[in-house]
Design a protein around this motif. Structure first.
Motif, mmCIF file in Angstrom:
data_model
loop_
_atom_site.group_PDB
_atom_site.id
_atom_site.type_symbol
_atom_site.label_atom_id
_atom_site.label_comp_id
_atom_site.label_asym_id
_atom_site.label_seq_id
_atom_site.Cartn_x
_atom_site.Cartn_y
_atom_site.Cartn_z
ATOM 1 N N GLU A 153 42.534 30.102 44.929
ATOM 2 C CA GLU A 153 42.596 30.926 43.729
ATOM 3 C C GLU A 153 41.192 31.294 43.250
ATOM 4 O O GLU A 153 40.947 32.416 42.810
ATOM 5 N N SER A 156 39.980 34.129 45.237
ATOM 6 C CA SER A 156 40.835 35.324 45.266
ATOM 7 C C SER A 156 40.631 36.243 44.078
ATOM 8 O O SER A 156 40.940 37.427 44.157
ATOM 9 N N ASP A 183 45.417 34.693 39.595
ATOM 10 C CA ASP A 183 45.797 34.864 40.997
ATOM 11 C C ASP A 183 47.276 35.206 41.128
ATOM 12 O O ASP A 183 47.661 36.067 41.930
#
Length: 404
Positions: A153, A156, A183
């Motif tokens: 996460e 991302s 995320d």
């Protein structure tokens, strides 16, 4: 020596890092950008905190970068300070920290900041003062007690999302929560900031409900529990702007505002919701039933009923909601869908009592509260629709009442 010449070395290092990063951006745009910004943040931190650079250095370096790389965006003085913050707040992610992993080490080794000058800074100057060293040790101890760092996460979400989280959420657990939220739901930065300001972290998973006893699949039950909060801020509804006292506000007026601002309402709950309708009519055995707000949640694969109550929680509301859920389950549910869920939205509730009472009901339901704009922080009022628009909704609702 002029300031421009004095900072030329720093400009050359950062420019090289930028160009190398851009060359690899096609393969891993976001991770590469985060690696770049983390490395530049480390470099800026080491030189500004140690006072290697003079006053105004960041502005001067930023301006010269723009001259040497025309069209360059994202490297204003403010952005470079944000990069420094990004590094300083997460410097425990260094490969030798307690949360160092193969992925972080691999990212660091491939990063665009892997030049001789940056390597020297990484090993010798990242925490150049005793006070930074002490703080680093504290952070390592904190992270050592939280072994499951959400690395996927972290990598991302965008840099701007990271900065919003760092600026507005101070505790480690909160930051991790909002990284996972960003995320999962892909909010804009503005929506993420609003979620943080509304304190989503402390309201998540707190809604009184009976999901664990009424939803057979425990994974589905926990997913539903995580989906809803115990309190919502409907900051586009302003009772005072409508010229009404709290006890006189008709639920249909608030409902009309929700329908008019249904996109905002959906974003309060998450992107997986789609709006079916308001005052949805069902005829069951000759009896009329009108559901206040009906949605479908793609993430839960269920219809979701929201029953809006202007006053406090009453036990009778659960019976009404249970009837609606039974009718939807029998007459409206598709073969591939899960059983519908119902949420009572009321102004206030003894949540412990509500949770106790609803355990005897067989349909999945919960009780949440809401606040309107007249109860908001003054800063939140800026998000309201114009007064004239709210007044128009109120007048339309009043005319409908007169006709009934």
């Amino acid at each position: 020596m002029s300031n421009i010449k004095q900072y030329q070395s720093a400009v050359d290092v950062i420019k090289t890092a930028i160009l190398q990063s851009q060359a690899r951006a096609v393969k891993a745009v976001n991770q590469e950008q985060l690696a770049l910004y983390y490395g530049i943040g480390r470099y800026v931190s080491a030189n500004t905190r140690k006072k290697n650079w003079g006053q105004g250095a960041i502005e001067a370096i930023s301006n010269q970068l723009k001259q040497e790389l025309p069209g360059l965006r994202g490297f204003s003085a403010t952005s470079m300070r944000n990069m420094r913050t990004f590094y300083e707040e997460w410097r425990a992610l260094e490969p030798n920290s307690s949360v160092g992993t193969d992925e972080i080490q691999q990212l660091s080794s491939k990063s665009s900041v892997a030049t001789d000058e940056f390597t020297e800074i990484n090993t010798n100057s990242a925490v150049a003062t005793a006070e930074f060293e002490d703080d680093r040790e504290i952070r390592q101890l904190q992270l050592a007690n939280l072994p499951d760092f959400p690395l996927r996460e972290f990598l991302s979400i965008s840099f701007t999302h990271h900065i919003a989280i760092l600026a507005k959420a101070k505790a480690y657990d909160e930051r991790v929560f909002y990284m996972k939220y960003a995320d999962s739901y892909k909010p804009t930065v503005e929506d993420l900031e609003k979620a943080i300001k509304q304190d989503l972290y402390h309201h998540q998973d707190k809604m009184p409900n009976n999901f664990l006893t009424t939803i057979p699949d425990y994974k589905q039950a926990y997913r539903a529990i995580r989906m809803f909060k115990d309190e919502y801020l409907l900051d586009y509804i302003n009772v005072e702007e409508l010229g009404m006292h709290d006890e006189d506000v008709d639920e249909r007026v608030i409902e009309s505002n929700i329908v008019h601002n249904v996109k905002n309402f959906i974003m309060t709950f998450g992107r997986g919701f789609s709006f079916y309708g308001s005052q949805v009519h069902f005829d069951k055995l000759g009896h009329d039933h009108w559901i206040d707000l009906l949605f479908f949640c793609r993430d839960l694969n269920r219809t979701v009923v929201f029953e809006l109550k202007n006053g406090g929680f009453k036990v009778g509301y659960l019976a009404q909601l249970s009837a609606y859920l039974r009718i939807l389950n029998d007459d409206d549910r598709r073969s591939h869908e899960e059983a519908p869920i119902g949420i009572i939205l009321c102004k206030h509730a003894d949540k412990e009592y509500a949770g106790y009472i609803m355990q005897d009901f067989k349909q999945p339901m919960g009780v949440a509260t809401y606040k309107t704009a007249d109860e908001m922080d003054p800063e939140l009022l800026k998000a309201l629709p114009p007064k004239e628009e709210l007044q128009r909704v109120f007048e339309e609702s009043s005319k409908k009442e007169e006709k009934q």
